[in-house]
Write a protein that holds these residues in place. Structure first.
Motif, mmCIF file in Angstrom:
data_model
loop_
_atom_site.group_PDB
_atom_site.id
_atom_site.type_symbol
_atom_site.label_atom_id
_atom_site.label_comp_id
_atom_site.label_asym_id
_atom_site.label_seq_id
_atom_site.Cartn_x
_atom_site.Cartn_y
_atom_site.Cartn_z
ATOM 1 N N PHE A 76 5.073 20.424 7.846
ATOM 2 C CA PHE A 76 3.717 20.669 8.323
ATOM 3 C C PHE A 76 3.696 20.410 9.832
ATOM 4 N N LYS A 77 3.223 21.370 10.596
ATOM 5 C CA LYS A 77 3.279 21.309 12.047
ATOM 6 C C LYS A 77 1.949 20.852 12.635
ATOM 7 N N ALA A 78 2.064 20.122 13.749
ATOM 8 C CA ALA A 78 0.914 19.747 14.584
ATOM 9 C C ALA A 78 -0.239 19.164 13.774
ATOM 10 N N VAL A 79 0.060 18.124 13.004
ATOM 11 C CA VAL A 79 -0.969 17.448 12.209
ATOM 12 C C VAL A 79 -1.649 16.401 13.087
ATOM 13 N N ALA A 80 -2.961 16.392 13.101
ATOM 14 C CA ALA A 80 -3.718 15.491 13.963
ATOM 15 C C ALA A 80 -3.582 14.039 13.518
ATOM 16 N N ALA A 81 -3.588 13.138 14.501
ATOM 17 C CA ALA A 81 -3.504 11.701 14.243
ATOM 18 C C ALA A 81 -4.848 11.158 13.785
ATOM 19 N N ASN A 82 -4.840 9.832 13.488
ATOM 20 C CA ASN A 82 -6.047 9.076 13.143
ATOM 21 C C ASN A 82 -6.728 9.600 11.874
ATOM 22 N N GLN A 83 -5.902 9.873 10.870
ATOM 23 C CA GLN A 83 -6.446 10.299 9.586
ATOM 24 C C GLN A 83 -5.455 9.977 8.475
ATOM 25 N N LEU A 84 -5.970 9.939 7.251
ATOM 26 C CA LEU A 84 -5.136 9.876 6.056
ATOM 27 C C LEU A 84 -4.890 11.300 5.593
ATOM 28 N N VAL A 85 -3.631 11.674 5.502
ATOM 29 C CA VAL A 85 -3.243 13.001 5.055
ATOM 30 C C VAL A 85 -2.705 12.894 3.630
ATOM 31 N N THR A 86 -3.295 13.620 2.708
ATOM 32 C CA THR A 86 -2.807 13.657 1.331
ATOM 33 C C THR A 86 -2.022 14.945 1.132
ATOM 34 N N ILE A 87 -0.771 14.799 0.694
ATOM 35 C CA ILE A 87 0.096 15.962 0.488
ATOM 36 C C ILE A 87 0.495 16.002 -0.980
ATOM 37 N N ARG A 88 0.183 17.116 -1.626
ATOM 38 C CA ARG A 88 0.530 17.303 -3.034
ATOM 39 C C ARG A 88 1.743 18.228 -3.120
ATOM 40 N N GLU A 89 2.707 17.812 -3.924
ATOM 41 C CA GLU A 89 3.968 18.553 -4.037
ATOM 42 C C GLU A 89 3.709 20.010 -4.419
ATOM 43 N N GLY A 90 4.198 20.913 -3.570
ATOM 44 C CA GLY A 90 4.055 22.335 -3.830
ATOM 45 C C GLY A 90 2.721 22.926 -3.437
ATOM 46 N N ASP A 106 0.853 -1.186 0.000
ATOM 47 C CA ASP A 106 0.000 0.000 0.000
ATOM 48 C C ASP A 106 0.892 1.240 0.000
ATOM 49 N N PRO A 107 0.758 2.138 -0.996
ATOM 50 C CA PRO A 107 1.665 3.291 -1.068
ATOM 51 C C PRO A 107 1.362 4.377 -0.044
ATOM 52 N N ARG A 108 0.249 4.268 0.677
ATOM 53 C CA ARG A 108 -0.062 5.218 1.745
ATOM 54 C C ARG A 108 0.797 4.847 2.958
ATOM 55 N N LEU A 109 1.765 5.662 3.279
ATOM 56 C CA LEU A 109 2.699 5.340 4.357
ATOM 57 C C LEU A 109 1.960 5.369 5.692
ATOM 58 N N HIS A 110 2.073 4.278 6.449
ATOM 59 C CA HIS A 110 1.343 4.120 7.702
ATOM 60 C C HIS A 110 2.310 4.183 8.885
ATOM 61 N N PHE A 111 1.992 5.048 9.839
ATOM 62 C CA PHE A 111 2.807 5.206 11.041
ATOM 63 C C PHE A 111 1.941 4.949 12.272
ATOM 64 N N GLY A 112 2.342 3.994 13.117
ATOM 65 C CA GLY A 112 1.725 3.852 14.420
ATOM 66 C C GLY A 112 2.294 4.897 15.368
ATOM 67 N N LEU A 113 1.464 5.415 16.277
ATOM 68 C CA LEU A 113 1.880 6.529 17.131
ATOM 69 C C LEU A 113 1.704 6.267 18.620
ATOM 70 N N GLY A 114 1.157 5.109 19.003
ATOM 71 C CA GLY A 114 0.922 4.884 20.421
ATOM 72 C C GLY A 114 -0.084 5.891 20.951
ATOM 73 N N GLN A 115 0.287 6.636 22.008
ATOM 74 C CA GLN A 115 -0.624 7.599 22.637
ATOM 75 C C GLN A 115 -0.486 9.012 22.071
ATOM 76 N N VAL A 116 0.342 9.196 21.076
ATOM 77 C CA VAL A 116 0.584 10.525 20.505
ATOM 78 C C VAL A 116 -0.596 10.944 19.627
ATOM 79 N N LYS A 117 -1.028 12.196 19.761
ATOM 80 C CA LYS A 117 -2.203 12.674 19.045
ATOM 81 C C LYS A 117 -1.894 13.683 17.944
ATOM 82 N N THR A 118 -0.708 14.281 17.952
ATOM 83 C CA THR A 118 -0.313 15.196 16.879
ATOM 84 C C THR A 118 1.154 14.962 16.544
ATOM 85 N N VAL A 119 1.518 15.212 15.284
ATOM 86 C CA VAL A 119 2.900 15.021 14.843
ATOM 87 C C VAL A 119 3.289 16.158 13.908
#
Length: 599
Positions: A567-581, A540-553
């Motif tokens: 990108f600062k303070a991005v909320a957990a438990n979601q798929l984030v799509t980032i487009r170049e530029g 799956d090309p969607r990179l998946h990161f487990g975070l334990g108890q962390v809620k923002t990264v």
């Protein structure tokens, strides 16, 4: 010109001066010290561990019922029958749900009427529909490896499949169908090859996906030797089995440059790839091993050193596997390298590597010290608990979302003849799952991760992805002469996660080679978008990161062509799509399966 006489004799310079065959004499002390210092099975912590994921076999209920033929089910006469095939999680129709592609083979003497590679469309309810015929992907041959990438940057993922015979490039037409464009693309082989590993890679950073293709052995059914106790390479542990790879010719590997018009040019000679001989190549993985912003290529070698092809930034590569510590084991032994998993298991911001091996050999865990320097920590980490099984597919990914990437491997013997002589080498094997204890060591799990882990198959490639969009990583496995296995991950509640999907604009559309770094609470996790890993498979090309108890990264993206964005303070438990530029943008739908049955 550098005066080499004035340079000190460092470990790197020494290894540059010797062939891999004599490395054991140089390196054996390192392994002896490691063995003496630690046990092969580190003790579990005295404090009870939190619950781990439970894996449930949902293959039948999901509709993955078609057996994948590969040679005879009761014996193996030729090496072509032993390698098996890979598989892929990818979203071929851009609906936001991972579909499944499984490779298969045929029989030696005939082709079963229902033998074919298989494409399964995700129905978004925990089930799949076989759309192979409709998609134009029905094909029967000795398929080995699959790599996924949008080579023509049209927004739809294409498929490249390696074979014993003729490799094939399938262009995604964007309407649910594919077209075989192998000849049109200039990728038709002039003679029979045993294709195995492959990876799309933008090696020259021009925004177009190029293609690396590995080959296994030189083989011809007409002249191939047969099992014999008298012929070297045709027996194992006193049992006559199929011949190889030892004693067979090691073929050339190939690099094809994308011309930007739907065609490719063979640049193996000018890039230096054609000179990297002597390896029985299997899985190929492209990632930035030396952290210089340019993609390198790691190739597993069966009974030969792994090759680490370092990008010189000028269209050429140099091979440095031995001097960088990934070519052989820590004691200098050449092993039966099959699959490759890449991930940051110790959260230090460097990509580590696990390489699966043949039976009587432990899997190799190579810890990255930074800048492409690796050390073998297989024994210290606890991967040496069982050496009976031939390991194939692998990953370094967080399977329980606790923030510590785990290791998973498939297993299955290469021939049933061994089991008939000794139970020590079973034909069907369990999966191998190692839980990351967060201290540099792993503990092997069995039934505590669900009875599906201990269920036995003759498995080969596996791929990792979230087929039900519930925020954890599921596993699909190619089984030799059986239907595929689909393991649904029921991960512990309470742990957080985040997925990142990259869309290239100036860089290649698939963003293959893009690196994502997460930072939070003084920790770092890093992953890259890869076209192939595991054993001849694609995740799956969607990179998946487990975070334990962390809620923002905090997220940093380094795009394949070098640009960085943060990108600062991005909320957990979601798929984030980032487009170049463009930054974070609305992406494809992401929601849980509508009516998935939980066993």
């Amino acid at each position: 010109m550098t005066d080499t006489k004035s340079l000190p004799w460092t470990r790197r310079r020494l290894l540059q001066s010797i062939p891999a065959a004599v490395a054991p004499a140089i390196l054996s002390g390192q392994a002896r010290r490691a063995i003496a210092a630690v046990s092969a099975n580190p003790a579990l912590p005295e404090k009870p561990l939190p619950p781990f994921s439970k894996f449930v076999d949902v293959s039948h209920s999901a509709g993955l019922t078609q057996p994948m033929y590969y040679g005879r089910p009761d014996r193996v006469d030729y090496i072509v029958e032993s390698v098996g095939g890979g598989c892929a999680f990818f979203d071929y129709d851009n609906d936001g749900w991972m579909d499944i592609f499984i490779l298969g083979g045929r029989r030696i003497e005939n082709t079963p009427a229902d033998a074919s590679n298989r494409l399964y469309k995700n129905n978004r309810d925990g089930t799949f529909t076989d759309v192979t015929e409709k998609a134009g992907l029905r094909d029967c041959g000795w398929a080995s490896g699959v790599c996924i990438g949008d080579y023509d940057n049209d927004g739809f993922e294409d498929i490249f499949v390696t074979y014993y015979g003729q490799n094939k490039l399938y262009r995604n037409n964007g309407d649910g169908t594919f077209t075989d464009v192998t000849e049109k693309a200039g990728l038709l082989n002039p003679k029979t090859r045993f294709g195995t590993g492959c990876t799309f890679v933008d090696y020259n950073r021009d925004g177009l996906l190029d293609l690396f293709v590995a080959n296994y052995v030189e083989f011809d059914f007409a002249t191939a030797p047969t099992a014999s106790l008298e012929v070297p390479g045709c027996n194992f542990e006193g049992v006559a089995i199929y011949c190889g790879p030892a004693g067979m010719g090691a073929p050339q590997h190939f690099l094809y440059r994308n011309n930007g018009d739907g065609t490719f040019t063979d640049v193996s000679k000018e890039s230096g790839i054609s000179t990297m001989l002597g390896s029985y190549g299997l899985t190929a993985v492209s990632f930035d091993a030396d952290e210089d912003g340019w993609p390198d290529i790691l190739l597993a070698g069966d009974e030969t050193p792994a090759l680490l092809m370092i990008n010189n930034h000028d269209g050429t590569f140099r091979e440095e596997g031995l001097m960088r510590g990934v070519a052989v084991s820590g004691d200098g032994r050449m092993l039966g390298g099959m699959g490759i998993g890449v991930g940051d298991y110790d959260l230090d911001g460097h990509l580590d590597v696990v390489i699966t091996h043949f039976q009587m050999q432990i899997a190799g865990l190579y810890h990255c010290l930074g800048k492409g320097e690796f050390e073998d920590v297989s024994i210290q980490s606890g991967l040496g608990s069982d050496r009976r099984f031939v390991q194939w597919g692998a990953c370094i990914l967080d399977l329980d979302n606790d923030g510590h990437p785990d290791i998973f491997m498939t297993a299955g013997n290469v021939t049933p003849e061994l089991e008939r002589v000794t139970a020590k080498f079973p034909w069907r094997c369990p999966k191998m799952l190692f839980r990351n204890l967060g201290n540099g060591t792993f503990a092997e799990l069995g039934d505590e991760a669900g009875p599906a882990i201990a269920s036995r198959y003759v498995s080969r490639g596996c791929a990792f992805g979230d087929f039900d969009n519930d925020g954890d990583l599921d596993i699909v496995i190619m089984n030799y002469n059986d239907p595929p296995t689909l393991l649904r991950n029921d991960s512990p509640s309470g742990n957080h996660w985040i997925k990142v999907r990259l869309e290239g604009v100036k860089s290649n559309r698939s963003a293959i080679g893009g690196r994502v770094t997460l930072t939070y609470n003084g920790k770092t996790q890093v992953q890259e978008v890869m076209s192939q890993s595991s054993h001849l498979s694609s995740n799956d090309p969607r990179l998946h990161f487990g975070l334990g108890q962390v809620k923002t990264v905090d997220i940093e993206v380094r795009w394949p062509m070098g640009r960085t964005e943060s990108f600062k303070a991005v909320a957990a438990n979601q798929l984030v799509t980032i487009r170049e530029g463009k930054g974070i943008v609305p992406g494809r739908p992401f929601q849980k399966a509508a009516a998935e049955k939980r066993a």
